[in-house]
Design an enzyme around this catalytic site. Structure first.
Site, PDB file in Angstrom:
ATOM      1  N   SER A   1       0.677  -1.359   0.047  1.00 19.55           N
ATOM      2  CA  SER A   1       0.058   0.115  -0.057  1.00 19.55           C
ATOM      3  C   SER A   1       0.948   1.010   0.012  1.00 19.55           C
ATOM      4  CB  SER A   1      -0.847  -0.256   1.171  1.00 19.55           C
ATOM      5  OG  SER A   1      -1.698  -1.186   1.272  1.00 19.55           O
TER       6      SER A   1
HETATM    7  C1  SAM Z   1      -3.505  -4.261  -0.107  1.00 23.97           C
HETATM    8  S1  SAM Z   1      -3.025  -5.899   0.153  1.00 23.97           S
HETATM    9  C2  SAM Z   1      -2.456  -5.829   1.698  1.00 23.97           C
HETATM   10  C3  SAM Z   1      -1.138  -5.000   1.651  1.00 23.97           C
HETATM   11  C4  SAM Z   1      -0.227  -5.459   2.980  1.00 23.97           C
HETATM   12  N1  SAM Z   1      -0.955  -5.247   4.184  1.00 23.97           N
HETATM   13  C5  SAM Z   1       1.120  -5.078   2.709  1.00 23.97           C
HETATM   14  O1  SAM Z   1       1.703  -4.469   3.723  1.00 23.97           O
HETATM   15  O2  SAM Z   1       1.843  -5.482   1.793  1.00 23.97           O
HETATM   16  C6  SAM Z   1      -4.600  -6.772   0.410  1.00 23.97           C
HETATM   17  C7  SAM Z   1      -4.379  -8.220   0.601  1.00 23.97           C
HETATM   18  O3  SAM Z   1      -5.457  -8.676   1.243  1.00 23.97           O
HETATM   19  C8  SAM Z   1      -5.564  -9.840   0.869  1.00 23.97           C
HETATM   20  N2  SAM Z   1      -6.824 -10.447   0.923  1.00 23.97           N
HETATM   21  C9  SAM Z   1      -8.026 -10.194   0.252  1.00 23.97           C
HETATM   22  N3  SAM Z   1      -9.032 -11.006   0.435  1.00 23.97           N
HETATM   23  C10 SAM Z   1      -8.469 -11.597   1.866  1.00 23.97           C
HETATM   24  C11 SAM Z   1      -9.116 -12.410   2.954  1.00 23.97           C
HETATM   25  N4  SAM Z   1     -10.481 -12.769   2.657  1.00 23.97           N
HETATM   26  N5  SAM Z   1      -8.392 -12.872   3.784  1.00 23.97           N
HETATM   27  C12 SAM Z   1      -6.923 -12.525   3.796  1.00 23.97           C
HETATM   28  N6  SAM Z   1      -6.591 -11.809   3.025  1.00 23.97           N
HETATM   29  C13 SAM Z   1      -7.231 -11.318   1.815  1.00 23.97           C
HETATM   30  C14 SAM Z   1      -5.314  -9.922  -0.762  1.00 23.97           C
HETATM   31  O4  SAM Z   1      -4.883 -11.329  -1.394  1.00 23.97           O
HETATM   32  C15 SAM Z   1      -3.878  -8.835  -0.617  1.00 23.97           C
HETATM   33  O5  SAM Z   1      -2.833  -9.442  -0.469  1.00 23.97           O
END
Ligand code: SAM
Length: 378
Positions: free
Chosen positions: A97
């Site tokens: 992000s």
């Molecule tokens: C914006 S990214 C996260 C950024 C992260 N916090 C970082 O520091 O890099 C959102 C993440 O949420 C994950 N995601 C989406 N739905 C999810 C779920 N139901 N459970 C766990 N992770 C999920 C996606 O695969 C993605 O990797």
């Protein structure tokens, strides 16, 4: 760790500090945690409507510039299987992000030493590393739905010295009951409907701070305090951020041609509600709260007559509506097709918002109970 961030990273950190976006202890964490360890060798950049791969080995300068830049870095497309031609991607599905948004979310979490934190959406592992730097790795649990991303993040955390972070693979919507209660649950994927499990697994007095958004308005940061009766209440504390949705709450973003067919025979009416009114200021939040599963696609004028249009698309029910703007008139045609009358739903939601006195998005009060999410005006 032996990586050294380029001077531009220290400048960015100082800029964010000067703007009041980044304060201690997160400033120190931003300077200490080597961001490039968490950015994969292949990242993605925009090229028109597509996403194209950028390999570190092929353009190390550009890769480094992005890894330590002020923008978000796309680290996965189309759930890991690029859906476009020639290996091109269509939709970002994981990212590191934007640094200012990471700072905003961490600060909104009001994390204190000694707390135990559950992050939902590990992605690169970078946010988990920042949390681990401050709280100690054993106080941080993070859940990622995608096994490959989880494995990569776990390896990066170990490389950076935070190997004791608990990285779990699974659907973060269920949280991690075995590790509860947590002091904070900090999702980094948007939840149109906040899963009750996050509330149930946070101790009373704790916080759930999550991006909130929908297909109609993918923006906002929601801060919820957990009450002693097991419910949580709160509201939006930021209305400008944008996040990808939790995988299981995703409304697939459609191409217009996936929803609209030449053979569709729409109902035609006209309206005196200009489409820009339902898309500006605080109106979209009110509409998003009332109209689910509705994507908005603006198509700019392509000729000199000043005509443009906005499509409203629900791929699930294959319903669509189109507002056509023509200059020099006060009523505009609307075409609607499918089981839902999307423009009618939007118009009703907009008028309800007007009748309520056009409340700011931050005035909506969210209550999360075992029975679901309820939203009312504070
Ligand atoms: C914006 S990214 C996260 C950024 C992260 N916090 C970082 O520091 O890099 C959102 C993440 O949420 C994950 N995601 C989406 N739905 C999810 C779920 N139901 N459970 C766990 N992770 C999920 C996606 O695969 C993605 O990797």
């Amino acid at each position: 760790m032996t990586t050294t961030a380029p001077p531009s990273w220290a400048e960015l950190v100082e800029d964010l500090t000067a703007e009041g976006v980044l304060g201690e202890p997160w400033r120190a964490a931003f300077l200490a945690v080597p961001r490039e360890v968490f950015i994969p060798e292949v990242i993605w950049r925009r090229d028109g409507d597509d996403l194209v791969a950028l390999h570190r080995a092929e353009d190390p300068q550009e890769w480094l510039r992005r890894a330590y830049g002020p923008r978000y870095v796309i680290t996965q497309v189309d759930d890991g299987s690029p859906a476009g031609p020639d290996g091109r991607g269509r939709v970002p599905t994981s990212s590191a992000s934007r640094p200012d948004i990471v700072a905003l979310m961490l600060q909104a979490g009001q994390v204190q030493p000694g707390m135990r934190v559950l992050e939902i959406g590990t992605g690169t592992g970078y946010t988990a590393a920042l949390l681990a730097h401050y709280l100690g790795a054993s106080n941080v649990t993070t859940i990622e739905v995608d096994p490959l991303l989880a494995a990569r993040a776990q390896a990066a955390l170990a490389t950076a010295g935070y190997g004791e972070v608990t990285v779990l693979t699974g659907d973060g919507a269920h949280g991690h009951p075995a590790g509860a209660p947590f002091d904070r649950v900090l999702p980094t994927a948007a939840a149109p409907r906040v899963p009750y499990a996050w509330v149930a697994q946070t101790r009373p007095g704790g916080l759930v701070v999550t991006p909130w958004g929908s297909a109609y308005k993918p923006a906002g940061l929601l801060s919820l305090s957990v009450n002693s009766d097991g419910t949580a209440t709160g509201g939006l504390i930021n209305t400008t951020i944008s996040f990808m949705e939790l995988r299981d709450q995703r409304t697939p973003r459609p191409e217009i041609t996936e929803v609209v067919r030449d053979t569709d025979i729409p109902e035609v009416s006209d309206t005196d509600l200009h489409a820009s009114y339902v898309g500006n200021d605080d109106a979209p939040f009110a509409v998003a709260l009332q109209v689910s599963d509705c994507h908005v696609e603006y198509v700019a004028a392509t000729d000199d007559d000043g005509h443009w249009c906005v499509w409203f698309l629900d791929p699930r029910s294959r319903s669509w509506a189109r507002f056509d703007y023509h200059p020099g008139t006060r009523r505009w045609p609307v075409h609607q097709f499918g089981p839902r009358r999307l423009w009618d739903e939007i118009t009703t939601a907009y008028h309800r918002w007007e009748q309520l006195g056009r409340p700011a998005a931050t005035r909506w009060q969210f209550t999360i109970t075992p029975h679901g999410q309820h939203v009312s005006l504070a």
